[in-house]
Design a protein around this motif. Structure first.
Motif, mmCIF file in Angstrom:
data_model
loop_
_atom_site.group_PDB
_atom_site.id
_atom_site.type_symbol
_atom_site.label_atom_id
_atom_site.label_comp_id
_atom_site.label_asym_id
_atom_site.label_seq_id
_atom_site.Cartn_x
_atom_site.Cartn_y
_atom_site.Cartn_z
ATOM 1 N N TRP A 259 -18.581 9.862 0.001
ATOM 2 C CA TRP A 259 -17.233 9.643 -0.534
ATOM 3 C C TRP A 259 -16.530 8.583 0.303
ATOM 4 O O TRP A 259 -16.461 8.682 1.532
ATOM 5 N N LEU A 260 -15.968 7.591 -0.381
ATOM 6 C CA LEU A 260 -15.208 6.545 0.283
ATOM 7 C C LEU A 260 -13.779 6.512 -0.246
ATOM 8 O O LEU A 260 -13.517 6.864 -1.400
ATOM 9 N N LEU A 261 -12.868 6.065 0.629
ATOM 10 C CA LEU A 261 -11.493 5.811 0.227
ATOM 11 C C LEU A 261 -11.290 4.302 0.236
ATOM 12 O O LEU A 261 -11.545 3.638 1.249
ATOM 13 N N LEU A 262 -10.853 3.747 -0.895
ATOM 14 C CA LEU A 262 -10.588 2.320 -1.018
ATOM 15 C C LEU A 262 -9.081 2.104 -1.077
ATOM 16 O O LEU A 262 -8.382 2.785 -1.837
ATOM 17 N N ARG A 263 -8.585 1.149 -0.312
ATOM 18 C CA ARG A 263 -7.164 0.815 -0.346
ATOM 19 C C ARG A 263 -7.005 -0.696 -0.395
ATOM 20 O O ARG A 263 -7.686 -1.420 0.337
ATOM 21 N N GLY A 264 -6.110 -1.164 -1.249
ATOM 22 C CA GLY A 264 -5.889 -2.596 -1.382
ATOM 23 C C GLY A 264 -4.454 -2.956 -1.081
ATOM 24 O O GLY A 264 -3.525 -2.223 -1.411
ATOM 25 N N SER A 265 -4.257 -4.130 -0.453
ATOM 26 C CA SER A 265 -2.912 -4.614 -0.140
ATOM 27 C C SER A 265 -2.951 -6.140 -0.107
ATOM 28 O O SER A 265 -3.809 -6.731 0.560
ATOM 29 N N THR A 266 -2.033 -6.785 -0.836
ATOM 30 C CA THR A 266 -2.013 -8.245 -0.857
ATOM 31 C C THR A 266 -1.422 -8.791 0.435
ATOM 32 O O THR A 266 -0.560 -8.167 1.059
ATOM 33 N N LEU A 267 -1.885 -9.975 0.815
ATOM 34 C CA LEU A 267 -1.381 -10.656 2.002
ATOM 35 C C LEU A 267 -0.479 -11.793 1.546
ATOM 36 O O LEU A 267 -0.900 -12.658 0.771
ATOM 37 N N GLY A 268 0.746 -11.808 2.001
ATOM 38 C CA GLY A 268 1.683 -12.825 1.561
ATOM 39 C C GLY A 268 2.311 -12.438 0.241
ATOM 40 O O GLY A 268 2.296 -11.280 -0.177
ATOM 41 N N HIS A 269 2.858 -13.404 -0.468
ATOM 42 C CA HIS A 269 3.585 -13.150 -1.711
ATOM 43 C C HIS A 269 2.931 -13.890 -2.869
ATOM 44 O O HIS A 269 2.262 -14.905 -2.685
ATOM 45 N N GLY A 270 3.148 -13.366 -4.070
ATOM 46 C CA GLY A 270 2.613 -14.017 -5.256
ATOM 47 C C GLY A 270 1.167 -13.657 -5.508
ATOM 48 O O GLY A 270 0.512 -12.998 -4.706
ATOM 49 N N PRO A 271 0.635 -14.118 -6.662
ATOM 50 C CA PRO A 271 -0.712 -13.717 -7.086
ATOM 51 C C PRO A 271 -1.833 -14.555 -6.493
ATOM 52 O O PRO A 271 -2.996 -14.307 -6.791
ATOM 53 N N TYR A 272 -1.522 -15.584 -5.662
ATOM 54 C CA TYR A 272 -2.552 -16.523 -5.245
ATOM 55 C C TYR A 272 -3.044 -16.317 -3.815
ATOM 56 O O TYR A 272 -3.863 -17.077 -3.324
ATOM 57 N N GLY A 273 -2.535 -15.312 -3.151
ATOM 58 C CA GLY A 273 -3.001 -15.035 -1.808
ATOM 59 C C GLY A 273 -4.227 -14.139 -1.819
ATOM 60 O O GLY A 273 -4.740 -13.746 -2.868
ATOM 61 N N GLN A 274 -4.693 -13.815 -0.634
ATOM 62 C CA GLN A 274 -5.845 -12.932 -0.516
ATOM 63 C C GLN A 274 -5.393 -11.472 -0.523
ATOM 64 O O GLN A 274 -4.232 -11.161 -0.241
ATOM 65 N N THR A 275 -6.330 -10.608 -0.831
ATOM 66 C CA THR A 275 -6.072 -9.169 -0.837
ATOM 67 C C THR A 275 -6.937 -8.513 0.222
ATOM 68 O O THR A 275 -8.151 -8.749 0.271
ATOM 69 N N ALA A 276 -6.290 -7.746 1.067
ATOM 70 C CA ALA A 276 -7.029 -7.001 2.082
ATOM 71 C C ALA A 276 -7.559 -5.715 1.464
ATOM 72 O O ALA A 276 -6.814 -4.972 0.826
ATOM 73 N N LEU A 277 -8.841 -5.479 1.652
ATOM 74 C CA LEU A 277 -9.483 -4.258 1.163
ATOM 75 C C LEU A 277 -9.947 -3.452 2.356
ATOM 76 O O LEU A 277 -10.716 -3.942 3.189
ATOM 77 N N ILE A 278 -9.472 -2.223 2.448
ATOM 78 C CA ILE A 278 -9.892 -1.316 3.507
ATOM 79 C C ILE A 278 -10.817 -0.269 2.895
ATOM 80 O O ILE A 278 -10.475 0.362 1.892
ATOM 81 N N VAL A 279 -11.994 -0.128 3.464
ATOM 82 C CA VAL A 279 -12.999 0.817 2.965
ATOM 83 C C VAL A 279 -13.365 1.756 4.101
ATOM 84 O O VAL A 279 -13.764 1.307 5.183
ATOM 85 N N GLU A 280 -13.231 3.040 3.867
ATOM 86 C CA GLU A 280 -13.538 4.010 4.919
ATOM 87 C C GLU A 280 -14.012 5.316 4.312
ATOM 88 O O GLU A 280 -13.731 5.606 3.137
ATOM 89 N N PRO A 281 -14.744 6.114 5.066
ATOM 90 C CA PRO A 281 -15.139 7.438 4.566
ATOM 91 C C PRO A 281 -13.904 8.280 4.271
ATOM 92 O O PRO A 281 -12.943 8.273 5.042
ATOM 93 N N ALA A 282 -13.903 8.962 3.142
ATOM 94 C CA ALA A 282 -12.787 9.829 2.785
ATOM 95 C C ALA A 282 -12.784 11.061 3.684
ATOM 96 O O ALA A 282 -13.816 11.699 3.882
ATOM 97 N N ARG A 283 -11.620 11.373 4.237
ATOM 98 C CA ARG A 283 -11.488 12.518 5.134
ATOM 99 C C ARG A 283 -11.188 13.780 4.340
ATOM 100 O O ARG A 283 -10.800 13.730 3.168
ATOM 101 N N PRO A 284 -11.341 14.945 4.996
ATOM 102 C CA PRO A 284 -11.141 16.211 4.270
ATOM 103 C C PRO A 284 -9.811 16.306 3.548
ATOM 104 O O PRO A 284 -9.749 16.715 2.393
ATOM 105 N N HIS A 285 -8.707 15.901 4.201
ATOM 106 C CA HIS A 285 -7.400 16.056 3.558
ATOM 107 C C HIS A 285 -7.234 15.113 2.375
ATOM 108 O O HIS A 285 -6.428 15.366 1.478
ATOM 109 N N GLU A 286 -8.019 14.010 2.347
ATOM 110 C CA GLU A 286 -7.943 13.079 1.226
ATOM 111 C C GLU A 286 -8.787 13.552 0.045
ATOM 112 O O GLU A 286 -8.458 13.283 -1.111
ATOM 113 N N LEU A 287 -9.875 14.253 0.350
ATOM 114 C CA LEU A 287 -10.734 14.762 -0.712
ATOM 115 C C LEU A 287 -10.261 16.087 -1.285
ATOM 116 O O LEU A 287 -10.519 16.393 -2.445
#
Length: 367
Positions: A259-287
């Motif tokens: 089980w993985l937890l995926l989280r996305g967050s844009t860097l900067g403003h507007g639709p043309y910047g990069q998006t940071a993707l954090i991928v980590e094992p899902a913890r008990p409280h998240e599952l």
């Protein structure tokens, strides 16, 4: 008297649901069963995170190419096309025929006009897979452009079995088996940067490892569907297309059962910047909320479980939830029966730890 064709179909689907199967195995068997009742050229069964309704995986036969499938997911997230799963989920039955909804003009549908017609597809029959008020996935059947449209009778057939397929996807969340890995790998959090064209410009070792597992040997020339949908929602949140209260996150299981937890967050403003993707094992409280949902616990029962996990007594739980101690006990009895435990300790272990699937506890069937 021999059972009718519809009775045999229902019996076959119910029997399938009661197997211990992951989502992919369930979908593959369902495709064969449904094909004998409702002829189709291709099928797609998608599983979803019930909290965010983002697609987390899919089973496809004779479908669109990978790049087109990802655009389909994007259109679904945008929610502006005909017969989106979220739209269908609001109706009973939660089934729609594209030719009927578009009044015979399939090109009114964005996904048909952009993707399906150019790839030789014709009419489409869709159903949201819902149990109670929770959507666990969706199913799409489609025919070639020279084949006849789906009929109301065929839609009724899919409507009759869709709640059972939803139940199957719900149960599929619970099935795991065992394997091995190291504690360091299990705990690793990965970070990747995704460009506007959906290419990964940078990724650390942990992110590369988790993304490889999500690709499950299918190659990494494109983002996995689950990642693509999280990144797409992060962008739409940044541009104000959807509410800031929406979450660009999803829980997804790899082909090996991690089980993985995926989280996305844009860097900067507007639709043309990069998006940071954090991928980590899902913890008990998240599952735990997902697993509780999988066991069919109601919202009130899940609230009781969260307070039990904090070690609170029946009286305190009643005060917190404005319930009498007897009502709390009634909820506990129902929870114990659904989860199959007899004590509070067993309940907490089952929901918060037993189904927490670190990398040494893996499912052998891709889901």
């Amino acid at each position: 008297m021999a059972p009718s064709r519809s009775e045999r179909l229902l019996n076959d689907v119910v029997g399938l649901v009661h197997r211990r199967a992951g989502a992919r195995e369930l979908s593959a068997h369902a495709a064969r069963i449904l094909g004998g009742a409702v002829p189709f050229e291709g099928i797609c069964i998608v599983s979803m995170d019930p909290a965010t309704l983002l697609p987390t995986g899919e089973f496809v036969e004779n479908g669109l190419p990978d790049w087109a499938a990802r655009r389909i997911a994007e259109i679904e997230i945008e929610g502006s096309d005909f017969n989106t799963f979220q739209t269908l989920a609001r109706f009973t039955p939660s089934v729609g025929i594209l030719s009927e909804t578009t009044q015979g003009d399939l090109d009114r549908s964005v996904r048909h006009r952009e993707l399906k017609r150019p790839n030789g597809h014709g009419d489409e029959l869709r159903a949201a897979l819902v149990t109670g008020s929770t959507m666990w996935g969706g199913i799409s059947l489609f025919r070639g452009h020279r084949q006849p449209n789906f009929t109301a009778a065929e839609a009724a057939t899919i409507a009759a079995v869709s709640p059972y397929l939803a139940e199957g996807l719900r149960r599929a969340q619970l099935f795991t088996t065992a394997s091995e890995s190291t504690q360091d790998e299990e705990a690793a959090v990965g970070v990747a940067l995704v460009a506007p064209d959906n290419t990964i410009t940078e990724a650390d070792a942990a992110a590369r490892r988790w993304l490889a597992e999500l690709c499950d040997g299918a190659g990494q020339e494109a983002l996995p569907v689950a990642v693509h949908t999280v990144v797409s929602r992060a962008r739409r949140i940044a541009t104000g297309e959807v509410s800031q209260g929406m979450l660009a996150r999803s829980r997804v299981r790899t082909g090996s059962g991690q089980w993985l937890l995926l989280r996305g967050s844009t860097l900067g403003h507007g639709p043309y910047g990069q998006t940071a993707l954090i991928v980590e094992p899902a913890r008990p409280h998240e599952l735990a909320p997902l697993i509780a949902e999988s066991y069919g616990l109601t919202h009130r029962e899940r609230c009781v479980v969260q307070l039990i996990a904090q070690g609170l007594s029946t009286n305190v739980i009643g005060d917190r939830l404005h319930l009498s101690p007897w009502t709390v006990q009634d909820h506990l009895k129902s929870i114990f029966e659904k989860v199959g435990v007899g004590t509070r300790g067993e309940l907490v272990a089952r929901l918060f730890f037993e189904h927490y699937v670190p990398s040494f506890t893996r499912e052998t069937i891709r889901s």
